[in-house]
Design a protein around this motif. Structure first.
Motif, short mmCIF file in Angstrom:
data_model
loop_
_atom_site.label_atom_id
_atom_site.label_comp_id
_atom_site.label_asym_id
_atom_site.label_seq_id
_atom_site.Cartn_x
_atom_site.Cartn_y
_atom_site.Cartn_z
N VAL A 1 0.88 -1.17 0.00
CA VAL A 1 0.00 0.00 0.00
C VAL A 1 0.91 1.21 0.00
N PHE A 2 0.65 2.12 -0.94
CA PHE A 2 1.58 3.22 -1.15
C PHE A 2 1.25 4.43 -0.30
N GLN A 3 2.23 5.33 -0.27
CA GLN A 3 2.08 6.52 0.57
C GLN A 3 1.01 7.48 0.07
N THR A 4 1.02 7.72 -1.25
CA THR A 4 0.03 8.65 -1.79
C THR A 4 -1.12 7.86 -2.40
N PRO A 5 -2.29 7.90 -1.76
CA PRO A 5 -3.40 7.07 -2.22
C PRO A 5 -3.77 7.37 -3.67
N LYS A 6 -3.88 8.67 -4.01
CA LYS A 6 -4.35 9.00 -5.35
C LYS A 6 -3.31 8.68 -6.41
N GLY A 7 -2.05 8.89 -6.06
CA GLY A 7 -0.99 8.60 -7.01
C GLY A 7 -0.84 7.12 -7.31
N SER A 8 -1.44 6.28 -6.48
CA SER A 8 -1.26 4.84 -6.70
C SER A 8 -2.36 4.26 -7.57
N PHE A 9 -3.28 5.10 -8.04
CA PHE A 9 -4.29 4.64 -9.00
C PHE A 9 -4.13 5.40 -10.32
N ASP A 10 -4.25 4.68 -11.42
CA ASP A 10 -4.16 5.30 -12.74
C ASP A 10 -5.28 6.33 -12.90
N ASP B 1 -11.09 -0.94 -11.97
CA ASP B 1 -10.07 -1.46 -12.90
C ASP B 1 -8.78 -1.74 -12.17
N GLY B 2 -8.38 -0.77 -11.32
CA GLY B 2 -7.14 -0.92 -10.58
C GLY B 2 -7.21 -2.08 -9.59
N ILE B 3 -8.35 -2.19 -8.91
CA ILE B 3 -8.48 -3.24 -7.90
C ILE B 3 -8.48 -4.62 -8.56
N CYS B 4 -9.14 -4.72 -9.71
CA CYS B 4 -9.30 -6.03 -10.36
C CYS B 4 -8.09 -6.43 -11.20
N ILE C 1 -6.11 -0.48 -0.20
CA ILE C 1 -5.98 -1.64 0.68
C ILE C 1 -6.75 -2.82 0.08
N ALA C 2 -7.95 -2.52 -0.42
CA ALA C 2 -8.74 -3.58 -1.07
C ALA C 2 -7.98 -4.17 -2.25
N ARG C 3 -7.34 -3.29 -3.02
CA ARG C 3 -6.57 -3.76 -4.17
C ARG C 3 -5.45 -4.70 -3.74
N ALA C 4 -4.76 -4.29 -2.65
CA ALA C 4 -3.64 -5.10 -2.18
C ALA C 4 -4.11 -6.47 -1.70
N LEU C 5 -5.35 -6.53 -1.23
CA LEU C 5 -5.83 -7.80 -0.67
C LEU C 5 -6.48 -8.71 -1.71
#
Lengths: 284, 252
Positions: free
Chosen positions: B91-100, B107-110, B158-162
């Motif tokens: 899980v990255f530091q900047t939440p928004k920067g970690s999604f396209d 899309d990102g989570i799946c 977090i959901a994406r990471a899991l």
């Protein structure tokens, strides 16, 4: 108190840009349509000579007059659009796609490919553009397709540079790292995440390039390295009438005005697209 | 108990012209047990995030060994890392920067399951369920990163990471960019998920209070080296090394 006003101002600005965008897009589409259906539109055969009617001034029958062989100038200008507009669009499409693909690959993979390709692009950029294009066109021999190739060789590095820079910036972003952790391979990464995010600046560069390329293509033809007579092309029509500029100005002015209007249209379209894509102008 | 993650003499150095190599991470060794929360603290530039990137192989180590569940992953390349990413997520530091920015959160989570060839309906159902576990309604799958708040975005991250049921979750300053109330909610969520799924956390953080509350064990990093490690209470209340003392004094 301050915010809603700013938002409203932004919205008005955005709407104005959108109106402008549609207006220039409309003009550009007309130009493209004219170039596609040129053969159906022309009132006279642009290649039919009639020496009895040579150098007629503009009249209701030939409203841009006739040239030294009695060919209808208006018909030739319309058919010339086919050569000018169509070739330019092909040129810009090919160079932007090629430049973007190479630039993205260089930025993404780095290392040796990057160094080699970027040095080649440096070589292409090191020469003054049009002079280099002249040399290449002269080397390949005249003809429209050779002029297009010559201009393609000098103009792809611009796209490669933009694409490479953008790719390098994105490569270190967290969402690319996250996609890597999701198991993306390089192709998936580039197609899903890199290309869609760099397309904006590339599109703007391409739009702004259309006008320049059209001028340079006409320039090469003017110098005799593009379209060859008797093919009607704006550049070589101007070249053919050059010596008669004082006495029969319509021979030069008609294709000249056509080039001017087309270039201005595409340049303004490019400017508008840039403003439209600029996040500072987005009202949402 | 066997460690899920074992790092031995891990180093990352950069060569500098005319000078000695600069070590961003200098022979660091530690182990993370299954279900454990291990904190890594230290100031900016102490090498915390570099360790996270080394373990996830986003950058290559210049020395040492990384083992995940006994498998040496230090030299794995490209495709070989894909099964490993099923075990370690971040899980990255900047939440928004970690999604396209041009793709929806869904899309990102799946994406990880999509790459594994899980059918669309199935992966979306799982994403929806996980998103709800993380405290977000399922509609958030359709949202774009700029349409949600930082805290919501981090829940989605977090959901994406899991999604691929990892054993280890690396939290690289995952709460640092959020304000304190949201930070507390995210920490509670992480704690709840950790107990439910028996996850091991590598919790990289510079907030000592959070580390004391949350971690089973803590490592103090300074200048790329481990200067102290132990139970959070010992390290924070009774620091032995000079640097840990200074770090604690700076906060309390």
């Amino acid at each position: 108190m301050n915010r809603p006003v700013t938002v409203r101002v932004q919205k008005v600005k955005k709407n104005r840009i959108r109106t402008r965008l549609f207006f220039f897009l409309f003009l550009a589409v007309i130009l493209v349509l004219v170039s596609f259906f040129a053969d159906q539109i022309v009132p006279y055969d642009p290649y039919a000579q009639d020496l009895g009617l040579s150098r007629q001034p503009p009249s209701p029958a030939h409203f841009m007059g006739t040239d030294q062989y009695g060919r209808d100038v208006f018909s030739r200008v319309v058919v010339g659009a086919k050569a000018s507009v169509f070739s330019t669009l092909v040129l810009v499409c090919v160079t932007s796609v090629f430049g973007t693909v190479t630039g993205t690959l260089c930025g993404y993979f780095g290392r040796e490919i990057d160094s080699v390709v970027m040095r080649i692009s440096d070589v292409c950029l090191a020469f003054p553009g049009l002079v280099f294009a002249l040399a290449i066109a002269a080397l390949l021999g005249g003809g429209m397709s050779n002029a297009v190739i010559a201009l393609a060789v000098i103009s792809w590095p611009k796209y490669a540079r933009v694409a490479r820079g953008q790719t390098l910036a994105l490569k270190n972003s967290d969402f690319v790292a996250a996609a890597k952790l999701a198991g993306d391979n390089s192709a998936q990464m580039i197609l899903r995440h890199i290309l869609p995010n760099i397309l904006g600046p590339i599109l703007v560069t391409a739009m702004l390039d259309i006008g320049t390329m059209m001028m340079e293509l006409a320039g090469l033809s003017f110098l005799g390295l593009g379209a060859q007579p008797p093919v009607a092309e704006w550049g070589n029509m101007m070249s053919g009438g050059r010596s008669m500029l004082q006495t029969y100005p319509w021979l030069v002015l008609s294709p000249g005005v056509a080039i001017f209007l087309t270039v201005v249209t595409f340049n303004l379209l490019g400017d508008t697209v840039r403003d439209y894509m600029d996040p500072k102008n987005s009202g949402s | 108990m066997d460690p899920v993650l074992k790092v031995t003499d891990l180093s990352k150095s950069f060569s500098r012209a005319g000078k000695k190599d600069f070590f961003a991470v200098d022979h660091v060794s530690f182990a993370l047990m299954s279900g454990e929360i291990l904190g890594i603290v230290g100031e900016s530039g102490s090498g915390k995030s570099t360790i996270a990137k080394l373990i996830t192989r986003l950058i290559d180590a210049t020395g040492g060994k990384i083992e995940i569940e006994g498998q040496d992953i230090t030299g794995l390349k490209g495709r070989e890392m894909i099964p490993v990413y099923g075990k370690v997520q971040m899980v990255f530091q900047t939440p928004k920067g970690s999604f396209d920015p041009r793709r929806t959160l869904g899309d990102g989570i799946c994406e990880s399951l999509r790459n594994q060839g899980v059918p669309k309906a199935e992966r979306e159902a799982k994403a929806r369920a996980l998103l709800e576990q993380c405290g977000l309604p399922g509609e958030f799958l359709e949202r774009y990163p700029h349409q949600v708040s930082g805290g919501q975005c981090q829940r989605a991250a977090i959901a994406r990471a899991l999604m691929c049921d990892p054993k280890i979750l690396i939290l690289d300053e995952a709460t640092s960019s959020l304000d304190v109330t949201v930070q507390k909610q995210i920490m509670e969520l992480l704690q709840e998920l950790q107990q439910k799924k028996e996850l091991a956390y590598l919790f990289i953080c510079h907030n000592l209070a959070l580390v004391q509350q949350f971690c089973d064990r803590v490592i103090v990093l300074w200048d790329g080296k481990i200067v102290e490690q132990g139970l959070p209470d010992d390290v924070i209340l009774r620091p032995k090394s000079e640097y840990a003392k200074r770090l604690v004094e700076a906060v309390f």
